[in-house]
Design a protein around this motif. Sequence first.
Motif, PDB file in Angstrom:
ATOM      1  N   GLU A   1     -15.315   2.204  -7.082  1.00  0.00           N
ATOM      2  CA  GLU A   1     -16.251   3.306  -7.293  1.00  0.00           C
ATOM      3  C   GLU A   1     -15.818   4.539  -6.511  1.00  0.00           C
ATOM      4  OE1 GLU A   1     -21.110   3.999  -7.203  1.00  0.00           O
ATOM      5  OE2 GLU A   1     -20.217   2.136  -6.509  1.00  0.00           O
ATOM      6  N   GLN A   2     -15.327   4.344  -5.272  1.00  0.00           N
ATOM      7  CA  GLN A   2     -14.804   5.459  -4.484  1.00  0.00           C
ATOM      8  C   GLN A   2     -13.557   6.046  -5.134  1.00  0.00           C
ATOM      9  OE1 GLN A   2     -14.105   3.871  -0.608  1.00  0.00           O
ATOM     10  NE2 GLN A   2     -16.274   3.624  -0.103  1.00  0.00           N
ATOM     11  N   VAL A   3     -12.662   5.164  -5.623  1.00  0.00           N
ATOM     12  CA  VAL A   3     -11.443   5.651  -6.271  1.00  0.00           C
ATOM     13  C   VAL A   3     -11.783   6.455  -7.528  1.00  0.00           C
ATOM     14  CG1 VAL A   3      -9.356   4.904  -7.468  1.00  0.00           C
ATOM     15  CG2 VAL A   3     -10.017   3.799  -5.330  1.00  0.00           C
ATOM     16  N   ALA A   4     -12.748   5.957  -8.314  1.00  0.00           N
ATOM     17  CA  ALA A   4     -13.138   6.680  -9.533  1.00  0.00           C
ATOM     18  C   ALA A   4     -13.714   8.042  -9.197  1.00  0.00           C
ATOM     19  CB  ALA A   4     -14.144   5.848 -10.318  1.00  0.00           C
ATOM     20  N   ALA A   5     -14.524   8.138  -8.144  1.00  0.00           N
ATOM     21  CA  ALA A   5     -15.087   9.434  -7.758  1.00  0.00           C
ATOM     22  C   ALA A   5     -13.999  10.396  -7.303  1.00  0.00           C
ATOM     23  CB  ALA A   5     -16.123   9.226  -6.651  1.00  0.00           C
TER      24      ALA A   5
ATOM     25  N   VAL B   1      -8.208   7.383  -1.087  1.00  0.00           N
ATOM     26  CA  VAL B   1      -9.083   6.331  -0.567  1.00  0.00           C
ATOM     27  C   VAL B   1      -8.320   5.372   0.343  1.00  0.00           C
ATOM     28  CG1 VAL B   1     -10.568   4.397  -1.224  1.00  0.00           C
ATOM     29  CG2 VAL B   1     -10.620   6.505  -2.549  1.00  0.00           C
ATOM     30  N   VAL B   2      -7.105   4.989  -0.093  1.00  0.00           N
ATOM     31  CA  VAL B   2      -6.307   4.095   0.757  1.00  0.00           C
ATOM     32  C   VAL B   2      -5.957   4.758   2.067  1.00  0.00           C
ATOM     33  CG1 VAL B   2      -4.117   2.863   0.913  1.00  0.00           C
ATOM     34  CG2 VAL B   2      -5.423   2.789  -1.199  1.00  0.00           C
ATOM     35  N   THR B   3      -5.648   6.076   2.016  1.00  0.00           N
ATOM     36  CA  THR B   3      -5.329   6.801   3.246  1.00  0.00           C
ATOM     37  C   THR B   3      -6.516   6.782   4.195  1.00  0.00           C
ATOM     38  OG1 THR B   3      -3.794   8.215   2.058  1.00  0.00           O
ATOM     39  CG2 THR B   3      -4.590   9.000   4.181  1.00  0.00           C
ATOM     40  N   GLU B   4      -7.694   7.029   3.650  1.00  0.00           N
ATOM     41  CA  GLU B   4      -8.897   6.986   4.479  1.00  0.00           C
ATOM     42  C   GLU B   4      -9.144   5.583   5.021  1.00  0.00           C
ATOM     43  OE1 GLU B   4     -13.689   7.956   4.117  1.00  0.00           O
ATOM     44  OE2 GLU B   4     -12.336   8.300   2.415  1.00  0.00           O
ATOM     45  N   GLU B   5      -8.890   4.577   4.182  1.00  0.00           N
ATOM     46  CA  GLU B   5      -9.066   3.189   4.610  1.00  0.00           C
ATOM     47  C   GLU B   5      -8.094   2.821   5.721  1.00  0.00           C
ATOM     48  OE1 GLU B   5     -10.548  -0.798   4.469  1.00  0.00           O
ATOM     49  OE2 GLU B   5     -11.299   1.102   3.670  1.00  0.00           O
ATOM     50  N   ALA B   6      -6.879   3.386   5.667  1.00  0.00           N
ATOM     51  CA  ALA B   6      -5.844   3.074   6.667  1.00  0.00           C
ATOM     52  C   ALA B   6      -6.043   3.814   7.966  1.00  0.00           C
ATOM     53  CB  ALA B   6      -4.464   3.399   6.097  1.00  0.00           C
ATOM     54  N   GLY B   7      -7.085   4.553   8.107  1.00  0.00           N
ATOM     55  CA  GLY B   7      -7.350   5.244   9.366  1.00  0.00           C
ATOM     56  C   GLY B   7      -7.134   6.735   9.284  1.00  0.00           C
ATOM     57  N   GLY B   8      -7.074   7.288   8.087  1.00  0.00           N
ATOM     58  CA  GLY B   8      -6.937   8.728   7.955  1.00  0.00           C
ATOM     59  C   GLY B   8      -5.559   9.242   8.260  1.00  0.00           C
TER      60      GLY B   8
ATOM     61  N   GLN C   1       0.830  -1.209   0.000  1.00  0.00           N
ATOM     62  CA  GLN C   1       0.000   0.000   0.000  1.00  0.00           C
ATOM     63  C   GLN C   1       0.861   1.254   0.000  1.00  0.00           C
ATOM     64  OE1 GLN C   1      -2.265  -0.945   3.542  1.00  0.00           O
ATOM     65  NE2 GLN C   1      -4.106  -1.333   2.315  1.00  0.00           N
ATOM     66  N   PHE C   2       1.947   1.264   0.763  1.00  0.00           N
ATOM     67  CA  PHE C   2       2.817   2.439   0.811  1.00  0.00           C
ATOM     68  C   PHE C   2       3.447   2.695  -0.562  1.00  0.00           C
ATOM     69  CE2 PHE C   2       6.999   4.346   1.382  1.00  0.00           C
ATOM     70  CZ  PHE C   2       6.696   5.455   2.144  1.00  0.00           C
ATOM     71  N   CYS C   3       3.933   1.639  -1.208  1.00  0.00           N
ATOM     72  CA  CYS C   3       4.562   1.816  -2.518  1.00  0.00           C
ATOM     73  C   CYS C   3       3.557   2.271  -3.565  1.00  0.00           C
ATOM     74  CB  CYS C   3       5.214   0.502  -2.960  1.00  0.00           C
ATOM     75  SG  CYS C   3       6.596  -0.008  -1.903  1.00  0.00           S
ATOM     76  N   GLN C   4       2.283   1.963  -3.381  1.00  0.00           N
ATOM     77  CA  GLN C   4       1.270   2.348  -4.351  1.00  0.00           C
ATOM     78  C   GLN C   4       0.712   3.733  -4.070  1.00  0.00           C
ATOM     79  OE1 GLN C   4       0.703  -0.180  -6.636  1.00  0.00           O
ATOM     80  NE2 GLN C   4      -0.215   1.377  -7.936  1.00  0.00           N
TER      81      GLN C   4
ATOM     82  N   GLY D   1      -6.347   9.752  -6.588  1.00  0.00           N
ATOM     83  CA  GLY D   1      -7.613   9.350  -5.970  1.00  0.00           C
ATOM     84  C   GLY D   1      -7.459   8.081  -5.157  1.00  0.00           C
ATOM     85  N   LEU D   2      -6.684   7.135  -5.690  1.00  0.00           N
ATOM     86  CA  LEU D   2      -6.438   5.907  -4.944  1.00  0.00           C
ATOM     87  C   LEU D   2      -5.687   6.192  -3.650  1.00  0.00           C
ATOM     88  CD1 LEU D   2      -6.659   2.827  -4.910  1.00  0.00           C
ATOM     89  CD2 LEU D   2      -4.475   2.742  -6.091  1.00  0.00           C
TER      90      LEU D   2
END
Length: 1002
Positions: A855-859, A926-933, A151-154, A922-923
Amino acid sequence: MRLHRLSITAFGPFGATQEVDFDALSSAGLFLLHGPTGAGKTSVLDAVCFALYGAVPGARQSPGASLRSDHAPPGLPTEVQLELTVGGRRLEVTRSPSQPRPKKRGEGFTMEKAQSRLRGYDPERGWHALSTSHQEIGEELTQLIGMSRDQFCQVVLLPQGDFARFLRADAEARGRLLGRLFDTRRFAAVEERLAELRRGAEAKVTAADERVLALAQRTAQAAGPAGVEAAPVTARPGEPGLAEAVLAWAAIARSTARERLDTAHAALAAAEGRQRAARRALEAERELARLQQRYAETLRRAEALEERRGEHDACQERLERARRADRVAPALELREEAERAYRAASDGLDRARSLLSPELRDAGADRLAELERTFQQELYALDAAREDEERSAGIDGERLRLNREARADDELIRDADAWLADWDTTHTALKERVDASQEAATRAEQLAGLLAPARRRLDAAHRRDALAADVRQAEDRLTGAREQELDARKSWLDLRERRLRGIAAELASGLVAGEPCTVCGSAEHPAPASPGDGHVDRATEERALAAQRSAEEARAHAEQQLGRVRERHAAAETEARGDDGHTSFAVAELQSLADRLADEHAEAHRLAAATNPAREALAAAEREHAERLERRQEAHGRMSARTAAREALDAEQARLAERIAAARGASASVAEHADRLTRRVARLADAATAVHAEQEAARRRKEADDRLSDAAFKAGFDTPEAAAATLLGAAGQRELQHRVDAWQAEAAAVADRRAERDAREAAERPAARPEAAESVHETAERLLREAASARAAARDRCAELDRLSEQAADEVRRLGPVRQEYERIARLAGLAAGTSADNERKMRLESYVLAARLEQVAAAATARLRRMSSGRYTLVHSDARTGGRRAGLGLHVVDAWTGGERDTATLSGGETFFASLALALGLADVVTEEAGGVRLDTLFIDEGFGSLDDQTLDEVLDVLDSLRERDRSVGIVSHVADLRRRIPARLEVVKERQGSSVRHRL
């Protein structure tokens, strides 16, 4: 997360130590990381990933690959050091990979293990070590960053090439990437779990069907090859109708088996009749053969009997002569006994005469008897003298006894006199001992009353001193808690004051173009305030307020603890003061007092314990005093009586001595004289008896000779010697009698058997043939056994078929709930796996979750893509099925100019770049939000800018520059020359022969 400083030593293309100051580069917001191809731009990002996770991204961490630089000298170790702020903490992580180093002794290299170090920074303490464990450091950083290495590398190191492939990839490839970024393993685990449950339920159904089929096969085996014509069941495990087919076939098999059992019963009855007839015929033939053989054997025995008739007559005659000689046997025995008695009497007479004096050896019996009577009379006259002699010896014994008793009484009197002389002193000492013990008992009771309070005061003094230390510790904790509360309150007030000073910038951050301001109401915001250095946001203030409240609670808790400890200390102090309530003693004084009282109490108790023994000793002494007085008086009386007895014994012994001297004559004593007379009388009596015995034995021997001659004549013998020669012992006569009786018994038996009518008649009939009857009987027996075996097999077959049918019915009943459970689980598993007809789009559960994430990433990506494309393009998620594949992870682009929707694979090169950039940003959100902000203050974008025209490049840079407005710094990794003009802050990687190096261009 913000990066501050990176130090790279002997890593990748960098042969020496290189320093990267991210704080200086981030001050501009947007900076460029450039250099020629192969210089090491990507190695800088690899070093950041290695410092955080201990590994580099992707394929660069292949097996056997080394992170050590080939340009580094042997003595310089490979090391990466990164300083960053994450989760509100400033940290420094240092990592060294496993690498060879020169040996400290000798030549060559040795492998150095990988090492990791983590330090933290505190304003008061400065840098301090936190851990040196790979596992602890990895867990700590992963928890603070909130993302895995993939996730960090992406998200932080945005690889544009990967997202360009993501745009053109199919649903499966997108699923693999999204699955790495968003941890959807739990949904895949649900799919796998349902599939596993389905397989397990299917296995149970199959196993149950196999058990039913096995019972069907066993039923077929039990029915036999001729049981049922058709095969039992043709269905396979898992197919419908299997159970019903097995039960129906089992019913047919049972009916057929019962028909075969009835047939076996009839066959067995016929075989039993044939066997009975054959047995009767066999018994008749055997009886005829027995009678014929019996008659032939009788004839043979008669012939043998006639041959032994002469032997029988000789035995009969010899037995008669032996019986006549038996009448002479008593006379012979009497003659032998008389001869033995005469020889014994003659020997006894010779021994008795040898003991007599020479003049009496030839004397007759009368002479010997007369001398015996004379000496016997003289012996009788010595009885009175022997009694006098025994009485004289008894008087000597009595005199000795009186002397012993006199000595014992003298000793008793002397001992009693000596003991009674000290009686007064002993009696007084015993009474004083009893009085002292009673006084000690009273003293022990008094000391016991004083010892218990003294011990309680000592225990209280110990608690008082221990609690005094607790009071001091509680006071110290309270002082520290108060200081921490004051510091936390001061910090909160300072932060609140700083926030209030910069509240305008905080309000300005919430302004939206076209919407009214919450303060002035204007929809235009020409110059919104920006946060200055050291700006404090609301979250920081709230954390400080929470810390202040926590410190306040800690202070209140410390006060409560201090109050409780002081109460226990005061109670212990009061108890230690004693009854007066004023004087307070130290522990040593109370210990001394308690020890002294304990010693005095122990001594008094020891003396008091001797009260009963002292009283018993006094009573015993008084009893002994009375007994000694009594025994002394009795001893004096016995002494007077012994004097009179001794005088009487002396007079009696003088009279006896005169009579004894007259009776013993020349012998030493009367007993010796009597013993000599006794021996003489005995020898004379024995000699007289032996003479009479010898004469009597001679008379009986003559009488026995006469009786023997008479008995031999009467028995028919010429002389007694002839009768003695004819005598036989009892065993010999029994042997002859047995032989005679045996011949006679055999003769009688032969006569009886020759008189048997049935045997004589059987002999007249033709010879018997039992072998033929035996063969017929054996055939009938065999047929009977076969019929019985067939009947038993049929009966067992029916029982086995009934049992197997019952088992099959039970298995079918148990199979019903198992099959229902399998159908329910199979429907759920098919729905989750996308293979069920109820799942119209054939979408797996994990794909469904990933589709929501996509869908979240696309938005999130569309917000930036519109700006980059001047409002033309929009990214949308599509769950339509394509090419017969499963739906869920489609990605389309909507062109506002045409109004059409098309696949992202149709974008051009430049369009693909900014679409993938927008998708990557965008990804990241979303990943940042998924990881706890977790806030990401430093991002890197790798390559792809060369495919953009000038206008599009400006739009892309404007979008990236907008990231800086959120206090982020973005690093662009590219070798495009035009970017050096547009981006002033640069980090250049220079490729040299000795290894690459970095240069800051600010």
